[in-house]
Write a protein that holds these residues in place. Structure first.
Motif, PDB file in Angstrom:
ATOM      1  N   SER A  12       0.811  -1.226   0.000  1.00  0.00           N
ATOM      2  CA  SER A  12       0.000   0.000   0.000  1.00  0.00           C
ATOM      3  C   SER A  12       0.840   1.271   0.000  1.00  0.00           C
ATOM      4  CB  SER A  12      -0.905   0.050   1.242  1.00  0.00           C
ATOM      5  OG  SER A  12      -1.746  -1.064   1.291  1.00  0.00           O
ATOM      6  N   GLY A  13       2.162   1.145   0.108  1.00  0.00           N
ATOM      7  CA  GLY A  13       2.926   2.385   0.272  1.00  0.00           C
ATOM      8  C   GLY A  13       4.340   2.316  -0.240  1.00  0.00           C
ATOM      9  N   ARG A  14       5.254   2.644   0.667  1.00  0.00           N
ATOM     10  CA  ARG A  14       6.683   2.806   0.383  1.00  0.00           C
ATOM     11  C   ARG A  14       7.306   1.640  -0.368  1.00  0.00           C
ATOM     12  NH1 ARG A  14       9.566   3.454   6.044  1.00  0.00           N
ATOM     13  NH2 ARG A  14       8.657   1.371   6.207  1.00  0.00           N
ATOM     14  N   GLY A  15       6.981   0.417   0.045  1.00  0.00           N
ATOM     15  CA  GLY A  15       7.454  -0.756  -0.703  1.00  0.00           C
ATOM     16  C   GLY A  15       8.889  -1.158  -0.456  1.00  0.00           C
ATOM     17  N   SER A  16       9.458  -0.752   0.696  1.00  0.00           N
ATOM     18  CA  SER A  16      10.873  -1.099   0.906  1.00  0.00           C
ATOM     19  C   SER A  16      11.056  -2.597   1.143  1.00  0.00           C
ATOM     20  CB  SER A  16      11.472  -0.278   2.057  1.00  0.00           C
ATOM     21  OG  SER A  16      10.939  -0.673   3.297  1.00  0.00           O
ATOM     22  N   ASN A  17      10.082  -3.263   1.727  1.00  0.00           N
ATOM     23  CA  ASN A  17      10.194  -4.721   1.892  1.00  0.00           C
ATOM     24  C   ASN A  17      10.076  -5.430   0.543  1.00  0.00           C
ATOM     25  OD1 ASN A  17      10.535  -5.818   4.750  1.00  0.00           O
ATOM     26  ND2 ASN A  17       9.091  -4.126   5.023  1.00  0.00           N
ATOM     27  N   PHE A  18       9.166  -4.948  -0.289  1.00  0.00           N
ATOM     28  CA  PHE A  18       9.080  -5.507  -1.651  1.00  0.00           C
ATOM     29  C   PHE A  18      10.422  -5.339  -2.361  1.00  0.00           C
ATOM     30  CE2 PHE A  18       8.773  -3.639  -5.935  1.00  0.00           C
ATOM     31  CZ  PHE A  18       8.824  -4.836  -6.630  1.00  0.00           C
ATOM     32  N   ALA A  90       3.351  -6.937   1.959  1.00  0.00           N
ATOM     33  CA  ALA A  90       4.518  -6.117   2.299  1.00  0.00           C
ATOM     34  C   ALA A  90       4.044  -4.688   2.509  1.00  0.00           C
ATOM     35  CB  ALA A  90       5.552  -6.205   1.179  1.00  0.00           C
ATOM     36  N   GLY A  91       3.546  -4.448   3.732  1.00  0.00           N
ATOM     37  CA  GLY A  91       2.978  -3.132   4.007  1.00  0.00           C
ATOM     38  C   GLY A  91       1.640  -2.974   3.310  1.00  0.00           C
ATOM     39  N   TYR A  92       0.844  -4.036   3.283  1.00  0.00           N
ATOM     40  CA  TYR A  92      -0.519  -3.954   2.729  1.00  0.00           C
ATOM     41  C   TYR A  92      -1.425  -3.558   3.886  1.00  0.00           C
ATOM     42  CZ  TYR A  92      -4.760  -5.062   0.160  1.00  0.00           C
ATOM     43  OH  TYR A  92      -5.982  -4.978  -0.464  1.00  0.00           O
ATOM     44  N   ASN A 110       2.942 -12.529   5.840  1.00  0.00           N
ATOM     45  CA  ASN A 110       2.937 -11.103   6.174  1.00  0.00           C
ATOM     46  C   ASN A 110       4.159 -10.785   7.014  1.00  0.00           C
ATOM     47  OD1 ASN A 110       1.961  -8.419   6.528  1.00  0.00           O
ATOM     48  ND2 ASN A 110       1.117  -8.977   8.539  1.00  0.00           N
ATOM     49  N   ILE A 111       4.615  -9.549   6.928  1.00  0.00           N
ATOM     50  CA  ILE A 111       5.661  -9.090   7.849  1.00  0.00           C
ATOM     51  C   ILE A 111       5.041  -8.087   8.802  1.00  0.00           C
ATOM     52  CG2 ILE A 111       6.510  -7.282   6.255  1.00  0.00           C
ATOM     53  CD1 ILE A 111       9.332  -8.075   7.614  1.00  0.00           C
ATOM     54  N   HIS A 112       5.344  -8.255  10.080  1.00  0.00           N
ATOM     55  CA  HIS A 112       4.785  -7.357  11.090  1.00  0.00           C
ATOM     56  C   HIS A 112       5.926  -6.852  11.979  1.00  0.00           C
ATOM     57  CE1 HIS A 112       1.766  -5.576  13.600  1.00  0.00           C
ATOM     58  NE2 HIS A 112       2.360  -6.089  14.658  1.00  0.00           N
ATOM     59  N   PRO A 113       5.950  -5.530  12.263  1.00  0.00           N
ATOM     60  CA  PRO A 113       7.082  -4.976  13.007  1.00  0.00           C
ATOM     61  C   PRO A 113       6.947  -5.106  14.530  1.00  0.00           C
ATOM     62  CG  PRO A 113       5.678  -3.203  12.249  1.00  0.00           C
ATOM     63  CD  PRO A 113       5.038  -4.476  11.775  1.00  0.00           C
ATOM     64  N   GLU A 176      16.335  -4.880   9.670  1.00  0.00           N
ATOM     65  CA  GLU A 176      16.243  -6.331   9.900  1.00  0.00           C
ATOM     66  C   GLU A 176      15.111  -6.939   9.077  1.00  0.00           C
ATOM     67  OE1 GLU A 176      18.542  -7.971  11.345  1.00  0.00           O
ATOM     68  OE2 GLU A 176      19.562  -6.140  11.994  1.00  0.00           O
ATOM     69  N   GLU A 177      14.022  -6.193   8.918  1.00  0.00           N
ATOM     70  CA  GLU A 177      12.908  -6.683   8.084  1.00  0.00           C
ATOM     71  C   GLU A 177      13.410  -6.990   6.682  1.00  0.00           C
ATOM     72  OE1 GLU A 177       9.304  -4.315   8.033  1.00  0.00           O
ATOM     73  OE2 GLU A 177       9.680  -3.586  10.052  1.00  0.00           O
ATOM     74  N   HIS A 178      14.274  -6.101   6.176  1.00  0.00           N
ATOM     75  CA  HIS A 178      14.764  -6.248   4.800  1.00  0.00           C
ATOM     76  C   HIS A 178      15.639  -7.485   4.623  1.00  0.00           C
ATOM     77  CE1 HIS A 178      14.095  -1.648   4.234  1.00  0.00           C
ATOM     78  NE2 HIS A 178      12.981  -2.350   4.194  1.00  0.00           N
TER      79      HIS A 178
HETATM   80  C1  GRF Z   1       6.854  -2.387   7.530  1.00  0.00           C
HETATM   81  O1  GRF Z   1       7.272  -1.838   8.750  1.00  0.00           O
HETATM   82  C2  GRF Z   1       6.157  -3.697   7.754  1.00  0.00           C
HETATM   83  O2  GRF Z   1       6.656  -4.408   8.840  1.00  0.00           O
HETATM   84  C3  GRF Z   1       4.729  -3.276   8.031  1.00  0.00           C
HETATM   85  O3  GRF Z   1       4.518  -2.171   7.187  1.00  0.00           O
HETATM   86  C4  GRF Z   1       5.760  -1.550   6.890  1.00  0.00           C
HETATM   87  C5  GRF Z   1       5.872  -1.530   5.403  1.00  0.00           C
HETATM   88  O4  GRF Z   1       6.988  -0.824   4.947  1.00  0.00           O
HETATM   89  N1  GRF Z   1       3.816  -4.365   7.811  1.00  0.00           N
HETATM   90  P1  GRF Z   1       7.411  -0.896   3.424  1.00  0.00           P
HETATM   91  O5  GRF Z   1       6.201  -0.453   2.600  1.00  0.00           O
HETATM   92  O6  GRF Z   1       7.785  -2.312   3.097  1.00  0.00           O
HETATM   93  O7  GRF Z   1       8.561   0.052   3.261  1.00  0.00           O
END
Ligand code: GRF
Length: 197
Positions: A12-18, A90-92, A110-113, A176-178
């Motif tokens: 839904s946004g920045r997409g840094s995890n993608f 990924a940030g959905y 899903n990734i959750h912080p 660390e998520e990355h």
């Molecule tokens: C991340 O912090 C992730 O853990 C959470 O939403 C954020 C998404 O960031 N679910 P990004 O869009 O991947 O930069």
């Protein structure tokens, strides 16, 4: 039998995890996944711009004014049209409908912080700091109908430092998520391929 699992990303946004997931694959094409589609409910999401740069197909439509089940059925149809087998959120920033989670049961990550099961929902870093916790972190979990629930498949701890604010902590957790998400997705897909034989 395909030797890669076709993954669809929802963001839904920045997409840094993608971006981290796409980079991990670009650097080592033997990874067990291929990204076949990036979907967003936010047409102006930065993640979509990144996806186009990577040459990955995208689909986007705003969910506004639409019933959740109907909207998720559109996403489901797009994922199937592209032969997607596993979905990585990924940030959905939208809860998925029970119909969607049921159809894709066991195939959505899903990734959750936070260190789940602690701090489901939003504002996780602030809550960990205010709670006086020693560690924050991030978790990868299998998505079920409940928000930020479902079995955890990977987790990484990050020490909370005395002067941390939600922002400084979020930055360190995001790094660390990355690392965690691409590795966990690769392992998940590898296990799927092995199970197929
Ligand atoms: C991340 O912090 C992730 O853990 C959470 O939403 C954020 C998404 O960031 N679910 P990004 O869009 O991947 O930069």
């Amino acid at each position: 039998m395909a030797d890669r699992v076709k993954v669809g990303i929802l963001l839904s946004g920045r997409g840094s995890n993608f971006e981290a997931i796409a980079e991990y694959k670009r650097k080592d094409p033997t990874r067990a996944y291929d990204i076949g589609l990036v979907v967003s409910n936010v047409p102006e999401a930065r993640g979509l711009v990144l996806a186009r740069r990577f040459g990955i197909p995208t689909w986007t439509q705003s969910h506004k004014g639409m019933d959740r089940t109907d909207f998720d059925a559109l996403i489901d149809a797009e994922l199937r049209r592209h032969g997607i087998e596993v979905v990585a959120l990924a940030g959905y920033m939208r809860l998925l409908s029970p119909e969607f989670t049921e159809k894709w049961s066991g195939r959505v990550l899903n990734i959750h912080p936070s260190l789940l099961p602690a701090y489901k929902g939003l504002d996780t870093h602030n809550r960990a700091i205010l709670g006086g916790d020693e560690y924050a972190g991030c978790s990868i979990h299998i998505v079920t109908a409940e928000l930020d629930d479902g079995p955890v498949v990977a987790q990484k701890k990050v020490k909370i430092l005395p002067r941390d604010t939600a922002e400084t902590l979020a930055e360190r957790v995001l790094r660390e998520e990355h690392k965690l998400y691409p590795e966990a997705l690769d392992q998940f897909c590898r296990a799927l391929l092995e199970a197929r034989g």
